[in-house]
Design a protein around this motif. Sequence first.
Motif, PDB file in Angstrom:
ATOM      1  N   GLU A   7       0.883  -1.333   0.013  1.00  0.00           N
ATOM      2  CA  GLU A   7      -0.094   0.094  -0.095  1.00  0.00           C
ATOM      3  C   GLU A   7       0.767   1.398   0.170  1.00  0.00           C
ATOM      4  O   GLU A   7       0.597   2.148  -0.756  1.00  0.00           O
ATOM      5  CB  GLU A   7      -1.037   0.158   1.426  1.00  0.00           C
ATOM      6  N   GLU A   8       1.861   1.435   0.874  1.00  0.00           N
ATOM      7  CA  GLU A   8       2.652   2.609   1.025  1.00  0.00           C
ATOM      8  C   GLU A   8       3.636   2.768  -0.265  1.00  0.00           C
ATOM      9  O   GLU A   8       3.788   4.004  -0.587  1.00  0.00           O
ATOM     10  CB  GLU A   8       3.589   2.462   2.500  1.00  0.00           C
ATOM     11  N   ILE A   9       4.192   1.889  -0.488  1.00  0.00           N
ATOM     12  CA  ILE A   9       5.072   1.958  -2.060  1.00  0.00           C
ATOM     13  C   ILE A   9       4.173   2.340  -3.176  1.00  0.00           C
ATOM     14  O   ILE A   9       4.941   3.096  -4.055  1.00  0.00           O
ATOM     15  CB  ILE A   9       5.951   0.638  -2.189  1.00  0.00           C
ATOM     16  N   THR A  33      12.403   3.915   2.549  1.00  0.00           N
ATOM     17  CA  THR A  33      13.306   3.539   3.488  1.00  0.00           C
ATOM     18  C   THR A  33      12.472   3.645   4.701  1.00  0.00           C
ATOM     19  O   THR A  33      12.819   2.771   5.735  1.00  0.00           O
ATOM     20  CB  THR A  33      14.516   4.387   3.574  1.00  0.00           C
ATOM     21  N   ASP A  34      11.797   4.582   4.797  1.00  0.00           N
ATOM     22  CA  ASP A  34      10.684   4.850   6.040  1.00  0.00           C
ATOM     23  C   ASP A  34       9.725   3.939   6.024  1.00  0.00           C
ATOM     24  O   ASP A  34       9.653   3.210   7.161  1.00  0.00           O
ATOM     25  CB  ASP A  34      10.126   6.010   5.833  1.00  0.00           C
ATOM     26  N   THR A  35       9.258   3.465   5.143  1.00  0.00           N
ATOM     27  CA  THR A  35       8.324   2.310   5.048  1.00  0.00           C
ATOM     28  C   THR A  35       8.972   0.977   5.648  1.00  0.00           C
ATOM     29  O   THR A  35       8.470   0.317   6.505  1.00  0.00           O
ATOM     30  CB  THR A  35       7.646   1.902   3.716  1.00  0.00           C
ATOM     31  N   MET A  36      10.094   0.600   5.149  1.00  0.00           N
ATOM     32  CA  MET A  36      10.652  -0.709   5.434  1.00  0.00           C
ATOM     33  C   MET A  36      11.241  -0.652   6.760  1.00  0.00           C
ATOM     34  O   MET A  36      11.127  -1.591   7.528  1.00  0.00           O
ATOM     35  CB  MET A  36      12.097  -0.987   4.387  1.00  0.00           C
ATOM     36  N   LYS A  55      17.250   1.567   9.267  1.00  0.00           N
ATOM     37  CA  LYS A  55      17.283   2.256   7.993  1.00  0.00           C
ATOM     38  C   LYS A  55      18.542   2.142   7.336  1.00  0.00           C
ATOM     39  O   LYS A  55      18.782   2.143   6.115  1.00  0.00           O
ATOM     40  CB  LYS A  55      17.170   3.767   8.411  1.00  0.00           C
ATOM     41  N   GLN A  56      19.781   1.907   8.104  1.00  0.00           N
ATOM     42  CA  GLN A  56      20.737   2.114   7.363  1.00  0.00           C
ATOM     43  C   GLN A  56      21.244   0.943   6.733  1.00  0.00           C
ATOM     44  O   GLN A  56      22.101   0.448   5.729  1.00  0.00           O
ATOM     45  CB  GLN A  56      22.257   2.273   8.586  1.00  0.00           C
TER      46      GLN A  56
END
Lengths: 62, 62, 62, 62, 62, 62
Positions: free
Chosen positions: A22-24, F25-28, F36-37
């Motif tokens: 959904e987010e991507i 990156t925020d989603t994952m 995040k790194q």
Amino acid sequence: MPFINIKIAGELSRDQKKQIVEEITDTMGRVANKPKQYVIVNFDETPEENWGWGGALLDGNG
Amino acid sequence: MPFINIKIAGELSRDQKKQIVEEITDTMGRVANKPKQYVIVNFDETPEENWGWGGALLDGNG
Amino acid sequence: MPFINIKIAGELSRDQKKQIVEEITDTMGRVANKPKQYVIVNFDETPEENWGWGGALLDGNG
Amino acid sequence: MPFINIKIAGELSRDQKKQIVEEITDTMGRVANKPKQYVIVNFDETPEENWGWGGALLDGNG
Amino acid sequence: MPFINIKIAGELSRDQKKQIVEEITDTMGRVANKPKQYVIVNFDETPEENWGWGGALLDGNG
Amino acid sequence: MPFINIKIAGELSRDQKKQIVEEITDTMGRVANKPKQYVIVNFDETPEENWGWGGALLDGNG
């Protein structure tokens, strides 16, 4: 199209996959101006043993 | 980055994966001048039935 | 088969590609017991602007 | 080389894979002028839960 | 979905790409029972220098 | 790891890539609980002529 392939160590739950899709899809629609119905996401889940990082396997057993 | 994906017919043992990761990481660091901590390797193991070569499946059953 | 795809930020010289192919083919033959004539390597060179790491683009311009 | 990767939701039978390999190898040989012995095909079968299309998972459970 | 990625050494003409897309879409529809409107094909054309086979670069310059 | 590859028809501006990397990156990190790194994103931009959808090339010239 666009086609987004996500390779990940270990597994995600169905709820995590659903939310990531959904987010991507929202990101690609809003930022890249791609119609949402054309955004495809595919997950490849492989065990940590199948990942190397910095010369060592991710599963951390030496 | 660099990201190296290895698609292979059949399976590798953990020891084989470990040594391949060590050697490829060393190669990329030494030849391509990439810091080893940035070298990522990922294995995709798929059955021989999922490979075609020269028009026939690799599993060799006709 | 095996098929090894190397994604890299920036470019490699032909000599670097040649040596990487030689070493990875040797590794796959020796460690994974794959005949050398079946080892395929493919390089994808993309600009640093096309890489994100830790939430930022690799090209480092903010 | 050429290397053709087929990502598919769900599974194919061995007979389907065999026929797809035969036909794609024929296409690449005839249209792209590539010797058949150099045409490689690889199937990635992943569950429908691992596919997103238009913002929703392909498995259709909400 | 299905998503077919074709990696090839050198380039194809637009006519070759068009015919390959038509034939592979037909194959996937007829053999794998996938609706044609869901079949996606993507070509990656890279120079022969970016391919290794059997330990040597495909461009054949030693 | 995770490694996210985005294949897209046409090109994105640097600003679009930057924002997509930030958001994915925020989603994952938030949904998949990945630091995040360790989130890597890579864009493959290919011309519309290199995409087939439903049996026709995306560039729409017949």
